[in-house]
Design an enzyme around this catalytic site. Structure first.
Site, PDB file in Angstrom:
ATOM      1  N   THR A 473     -16.109 -26.108  20.828  1.00 38.89           N
ATOM      2  CA  THR A 473     -15.170 -25.180  20.211  1.00 38.89           C
ATOM      3  C   THR A 473     -15.565 -24.792  18.797  1.00 38.89           C
ATOM      4  O   THR A 473     -15.089 -23.787  18.276  1.00 38.89           O
ATOM      5  CB  THR A 473     -13.786 -25.831  20.122  1.00 38.89           C
ATOM      6  OG1 THR A 473     -13.903 -27.043  19.361  1.00 38.89           O
ATOM      7  CG2 THR A 473     -13.249 -26.170  21.496  1.00 38.89           C
ATOM      8  N   ARG A 594      -3.047 -19.357  11.371  1.00 40.60           N
ATOM      9  CA  ARG A 594      -4.193 -19.262  10.474  1.00 40.60           C
ATOM     10  C   ARG A 594      -5.480 -19.450  11.275  1.00 40.60           C
ATOM     11  O   ARG A 594      -5.618 -20.421  12.022  1.00 40.60           O
ATOM     12  CB  ARG A 594      -4.075 -20.365   9.410  1.00 40.60           C
ATOM     13  CG  ARG A 594      -4.974 -20.202   8.220  1.00 40.60           C
ATOM     14  CD  ARG A 594      -4.392 -20.968   7.030  1.00 40.60           C
ATOM     15  NE  ARG A 594      -4.268 -22.399   7.284  1.00 40.60           N
ATOM     16  CZ  ARG A 594      -5.031 -23.319   6.666  1.00 40.60           C
ATOM     17  NH1 ARG A 594      -5.930 -22.961   5.784  1.00 40.60           N
ATOM     18  NH2 ARG A 594      -4.843 -24.599   6.921  1.00 40.60           N
ATOM     19  N   ASN A 597     -12.057 -20.343  11.413  1.00 38.81           N
ATOM     20  CA  ASN A 597     -13.420 -19.803  11.429  1.00 38.81           C
ATOM     21  C   ASN A 597     -13.458 -18.615  12.384  1.00 38.81           C
ATOM     22  O   ASN A 597     -13.482 -18.797  13.603  1.00 38.81           O
ATOM     23  CB  ASN A 597     -14.409 -20.888  11.874  1.00 38.81           C
ATOM     24  CG  ASN A 597     -15.850 -20.411  11.813  1.00 38.81           C
ATOM     25  OD1 ASN A 597     -16.124 -19.246  11.501  1.00 38.81           O
ATOM     26  ND2 ASN A 597     -16.777 -21.305  12.113  1.00 38.81           N
ATOM     27  N   GLY A 670      -7.784 -22.203  21.773  1.00 36.06           N
ATOM     28  CA  GLY A 670      -8.646 -22.642  22.864  1.00 36.06           C
ATOM     29  C   GLY A 670      -8.226 -22.163  24.228  1.00 36.06           C
ATOM     30  O   GLY A 670      -9.054 -22.004  25.120  1.00 36.06           O
ATOM     31  N   GLU A 671      -6.938 -21.960  24.430  1.00 36.62           N
ATOM     32  CA  GLU A 671      -6.471 -21.691  25.783  1.00 36.62           C
ATOM     33  C   GLU A 671      -5.839 -20.317  25.972  1.00 36.62           C
ATOM     34  O   GLU A 671      -5.833 -19.778  27.071  1.00 36.62           O
ATOM     35  CB  GLU A 671      -5.499 -22.798  26.214  1.00 36.62           C
ATOM     36  CG  GLU A 671      -6.270 -24.077  26.470  1.00 36.62           C
ATOM     37  CD  GLU A 671      -5.425 -25.330  26.475  1.00 36.62           C
ATOM     38  OE1 GLU A 671      -5.047 -25.759  27.557  1.00 36.62           O
ATOM     39  OE2 GLU A 671      -5.187 -25.908  25.393  1.00 36.62           O
TER      40      GLU A 671
END
Lengths: 711, 330
Positions: A473, A594, A597, A670-671
């Site tokens: 990730t 937020r 990256n 992530g999902e």
């Protein structure tokens, strides 16, 4: 509200600025070592033997003949393996999956069940002996028949209540101007990460060390300690680089059998799973069959919503794919019922897989919404805006920033939705029919307690230690940026060490909670350190270390509906004479708090959307009725999208509504990328062809059978 | 995995001698299929004879205007060759429709012809399969078979041949050359693959121990106007669920010559001769193209879950022939 992909949010501005992975060079040059390739002296190799029957009892394991084969050191099976303690509830709130707690009895509950481990000097010798090992079974009839209407289906709570209900459903439907009542199905799906599960176990000075590939060293230590009844301090698990997890990389048969063998032989033992073994040993997403009923006023406002989902689990472990949970967050109605039901069959245990519940649930619910939009003659985007609740439909709690409408408005603008002709089956380009579709996305923003340590080194650098997991990730890099901003230094002065249970307890890389949970702990440790650092005073040679533990802070977070949200858009081309469906472009606009990256966050979101393409068009594990096993369980038979299937996929995000109660502000990416993506594609296929495809994947043969307007 | 002996052959006769009459020995080309099958235990050879470095890697024009293609020519080199692209474009297209760039760089022409079916029962040694273990049964008949054969199959086996290249070769009357200890031989591709019957484990008419040395394409002007189209379940890197290699010579709106072959519908690349007979001399219209397809597909015997292939092949034939006819009319 504007899109802001690079806005600096802290003093040094590391957070919010695109940053390549700190370990990127190691990964592309091969210097980064993965669990299966780290060398050990005197290493022995274990090879698992899996059942060839789908249900029954092991009658015999003919160890004698393989013990004489070259290099063979041991054969472990239910007759000689150490007894494990499996009577516990682990840190994720569930008991251990007996598929991982290997060799405890003679029962075979599904095809591909681990029945033995052959250990030898080389992997080739172990494999040859494992394939030669004769295991005899008393076979029993198996039942893998999964379909709606099974009398043994029952509601299961899992990580959310099994059933929620309010209001009078039938009255709500009776009073509705429009009713959609449809059944949707999704198939068995597999994580199919690149790196197979691999672990090496060894005893070193009275401590058990496991070098592994997992989504949380704390998690794996916790399970091994309990299973083998060891002191927590006597086990160390490391997992430095992980080639993908998606929910599958917890405690599995490979670690447990490796520990058994290392204990027996008193030498390091490595167990690596083959791709085919992974298909029955490492979990999967259950198939679902979902009935969605929506009742609405003439203008599309929902009066009644009923979402009932059936998933499947094994006979040895209970896992529910909570697909009906989506509506508890996304849509309200006076009459509202959601139910997650399960049936137990003679199949391998399913598990968490990227957006468990939300992925299949959003397909059914968001496809049903599209059908409702058609019935009502309301634009699909407008229909979502009209049904955007201001409180949790089931919880009644306020949202910590619900930006669904903003995501749809921005997405519609950028996708060119306003020019869309709502009529299906009328756009042609050569042999292709073209269509566009949309769907909403949501995923919870949870947090898990974590500890972290930050050390101010004498040379002016800083070392962060946290048992985080970077499963591809970019978490290591994200935590570097978070720490740098908190320390008010440049990222190159910060070294983040992760993937080692000796760093103290930490949450897992799962549930889109990793970066949020770990960043919280790292920030807290930095705050503590900054209080202890005296400006101008020298740092001693051993450095100054501060520690944090977010257990109390996580528990004390104000109760709200905390989620990431998004709007998905897709354009597809369909040739109804060959059944081919091609996605032409996708756009996802998200609100995920937020963004630490932008580079790796975009990778996560786009990666999720590509999973959505796979889910919509390709992925399907086919279970063979006669054997109970999978048909073609490898990456040639189990299709995921190739590069050629992935056109322009664009993901971007809104700054979003901040939540003053939330000390972290990170929600996780992530999902959510997969959520709604398959529905957007399926809805686009309808718009292209005029045919509703309610069963995934939308394979060529299904498109051909369903037909549509000829070009 | 089973230990095996590995030998590299220096020349063709040496390769044939190294293999000898040993039924447990296999020639190794690019290894893109055989090595996979060795990993899964479907193939357990005691000896591999590596033929990949044999001097059979040339593509040369034949004196009669045809083309000789060496058996160790890689798929990549075959697809890129200017004479192949000019004279037999469907062959280049078929090769490029298969596998991935990396695999095409390894895979050889000889190996491509001899690759095994990807039927999931054949590749799973825990399941019955008449092709792998004669007499053990065919689970596909009542199990998963949505990508299995609709033409030329039997109750003993309904697996399909996976090659794309072979479909174009079948359309163009290719001839396979081989070498044995008793000397060289040739087989027309039409005779190269055996009917399934009750012996699905016997796949080719090659004599025992024979080494495929090359493929010869006859001069075939119609092939210069040819096309290969493949339908699969994702855009790349998947075997066909149906494919067509077609060549069409049209003048004054009438089909003067036609070549047609189907992929992924039978145990071998399927030359559609019945369709060709309908096409030749017929008006070059969709109606006759459909009639040609129907003539060929009249023999189809679909299973419960693969009947769509009949529709798919009919649609593909009409689409591909219509495209070729339109191009000819320009």
């Amino acid at each position: 509200m504007t899109t802001a992909t690079t806005r600096p949010t802290a003093v040094t501005g590391a957070v919010g600025t695109a940053h390549t992975r700190v370990e990127g060079r190691d990964k592309v040059t091969g210097a980064a070592r993965y669990a299966g390739e780290i060398p050990f002296a005197d290493l022995a190799h274990g090879w698992l033997v899996l059942s060839t029957v789908a249900r029954g009892r092991i009658l015999s394991v003919d160890t004698a003949s393989v013990l004489g084969m070259p290099g063979v050191l041991a054969v472990l099976h239910h007759g000689n393996a150490p007894r494990l303690d499996v009577d516990y509830v682990g840190m994720l709130g569930v008991p251990p999956d007996p598929t991982a707690a290997v060799f405890q009895n003679d029962r075979v509950p599904h095809a591909g069940w681990p029945v033995a481990l052959v250990v030898a000097e080389t992997p080739e010798q172990a494999r040859e002996a494992a394939e030669a090992l004769v295991v005899t079974y008393e076979e029993e009839p198996h039942d893998i028949g999964f379909h709606a209407g099974r009398p043994d289906a029952h509601p299961v709570d899992g990580h959310m209540p099994g059933v929620t209900e309010k209001g009078d459903l039938e009255a709500g439907f009776a009073a509705s101007a429009h009713v959609v009542d449809a059944e949707y199905t999704t198939p068995e799906e597999h994580h199919a990460m690149m790196e197979p599960h691999a672990a090496t176990a060894l005893w070193d000075g009275g401590r058990l060390e496991v070098v592994d590939s997992n989504q949380g060293t704390t998690w794996v230590v916790d399970e091994l300690v309990r299973m083998f009844q060891l002191e927590p301090s006597a086990v160390r698990v490391r997992s430095e680089h992980v080639g993908g997890g998606f929910g599958s990389k917890g405690v599995r048969a490979h670690q447990v059998s490796a520990v058994m063998a290392a204990t027996l032989l008193q030498r390091p033992v490595r167990v690596v799973l083959t791709r085919r073994q992974m298909f029955s040993l490492t979990g999967h997403r259950s198939p679902t069959t979902q009935r969605v009923r929506l009742g609405a006023d003439a203008d599309g406002r929902l009066r009644a919503l009923d979402h009932r989902s059936l998933s499947r689990t094994s006979t040895v472990w209970e896992f529910v794919e909570p697909s009906a949970g989506v509506a508890r967050v996304m849509y309200d109605a006076d009459a509202h019922r959601t139910a997650n039901e399960v049936v137990r069959l003679d199949v391998p245990s399913p598990t968490w897989m990227r957006a468990p519940g939300e992925a299949p649930g959003s397909f059914a619910l968001e496809a049903a919404l599209d059908e409702l939009a058609e019935r009502c003659g309301v634009d699909p985007v407008e229909l979502r805006l009209r049904n955007d609740p201001d409180r949790g439909p089931v919880s009644g709690l306020p949202f910590a920033g619900r930006d669904v409408a903003a995501c749809f408005r921005e997405g519609a603008r950028r996708f060119g939705w306003a020019e869309r002709d709502p009529r299906p089956g009328v756009r042609r380009e050569g042999r292709w029919l073209l269509g566009t579709g949309t769907a909403a996305a949501s995923f919870p923003a949870g947090a898990l307690p974590s500890t972290a340590a930050v050390t101010a080194e004498a040379d002016g650098t800083f070392t962060v230690r946290i048992a985080a997991a970077d499963i591809g990730t970019g978490a290591r890099t994200a935590l570097t940026l978070v720490a740098a901003d908190a320390l008010r230094v440049e990222p190159d002065r910060v070294r983040v060490r992760i993937g080692d249970s000796d760093f103290g307890p930490a949450g897992i890389a799962g549930g889109s909670m990793g970066t949020r949970s770990w960043a919280w702990a790292v920030t807290a440790a930095v705050e503590e350190l900054r209080e202890r650092l005296v400006p101008g005073a020298p740092v001693p040679p051993e450095g100054i270390t501060a520690r944090s533990d977010t257990t109390a802070a996580v528990a004390g977070l104000a109760q709200k509906e905390r989620h990431s949200f998004g709007a998905q858009f897709a354009e597809v081309a369909v040739d109804v004479t060959t059944g081919e469906v091609r996605v032409r472009r996708m756009l996802g606009i998200f609100s995920a708090g937020r963004i630490v990256n932008p580079l790796t966050a975009r990778g996560q979101l786009v990666g999720g959307m590509v999973w959505g393409i796979s889910m919509a068009l390709h992925e399907e594990a086919v279970r063979d009725g006669a054997s109970g096993g999978l048909y073609g369980p490898d990456l040639a038979g189990y299709h995921v999208a190739t590069h050629a299937d992935v056109p322009v996929v664009e993901a971007d995000w809104l700054e979003g509504t901040p939540d003053p109660d939330d000390p972290v502000g990170i929600k996780g990416v992530g999902e959510i990328g997969i959520v709604g993506a398959a529905a957007a594609i399926a809805n686009a296929v309808w718009h292209a062809t005029g045919v509703r495809h309610r069963h995934l994947p939308i394979r060529p043969d299904r498109v051909l059978r369903a037909g549509g307007p000829r070009v | 995995m089973r230990e095996f002996d590995y030998r590299r052959a220096d020349d063709v006769s040496g390769a044939v001698a190294l293999l000898g009459a040993d039924p447990d020995a296999r020639y190794l080309g690019g290894g893109t299929n055989l090595v996979d099958l060795m990993k899964t235990g479907v193939e357990r050879p005691a000896r591999l004879v590596d033929v990949r470095t044999l001097p059979l890697d040339r593509i040369e024009p034949a004196d009669d205007g045809g083309l000789r293609i060496g058996a160790t020519v890689t798929n990549s080199d075959l697809a890129a060759h200017p004479l192949v692209r000019d004279r037999y474009p469907a062959l280049a297209q078929a090769v490029l429709a298969g596998a991935s760039g990396q695999l095409r760089n390894m895979a050889t022409v000889g190996g491509n012809l001899l690759q095994r079916t990807r039927c999931g029962y054949f590749t799973d040694v825990t399941r019955p399969c008449n092709k792998r273990v004669p007499g053990s049964g065919c689970p596909a008949l009542t199990g998963e078979h949505h990508n299995h054969a609709v033409l030329g199959a039997s109750d003993h086996c309904v697996a399909v041949h996976p090659s794309d290249m072979g479909v174009a070769l079948a359309a163009f009357d290719a001839v396979v050359s081989y070498e044995t200890a008793d000397g060289p031989g040739e087989l027309a591709l039409a005779d190269f693959y055996l009917p399934v019957g009750d012996t699905p484990h016997r796949e080719t008419a090659l004599p025992p121990g024979a080494l495929v040395t090359g493929v010869t394409l006859p001069p075939l002007p119609v092939a210069a106007r040819s096309r290969y189209r493949k339908v699969r379940e994702r855009a790349s890197y998947a075997f066909a669920i149906g494919s067509v290699a077609a060549a069409l010579d049209v003048s004054d709106g009438v089909v003067r010559d036609a070549r047609l072959a189907f992929g992924a519908v039978a145990s071998r690349p399927w030359r559609a001769r019945a369709a060709e007979r309908v096409l030749t001399g017929a008006p070059a219209t969709a109606e006759y193209f459909a009639a040609a397809a129907d003539a060929e597909l009249a023999a189809a015997r679909p299973l419960p879950d693969n009947g769509y292939k009949v529709t798919l092949m009919r649609n593909l034939v009409v689409a591909v022939l219509s495209e070729l006819a339109e191009e000819a009319a320009r």
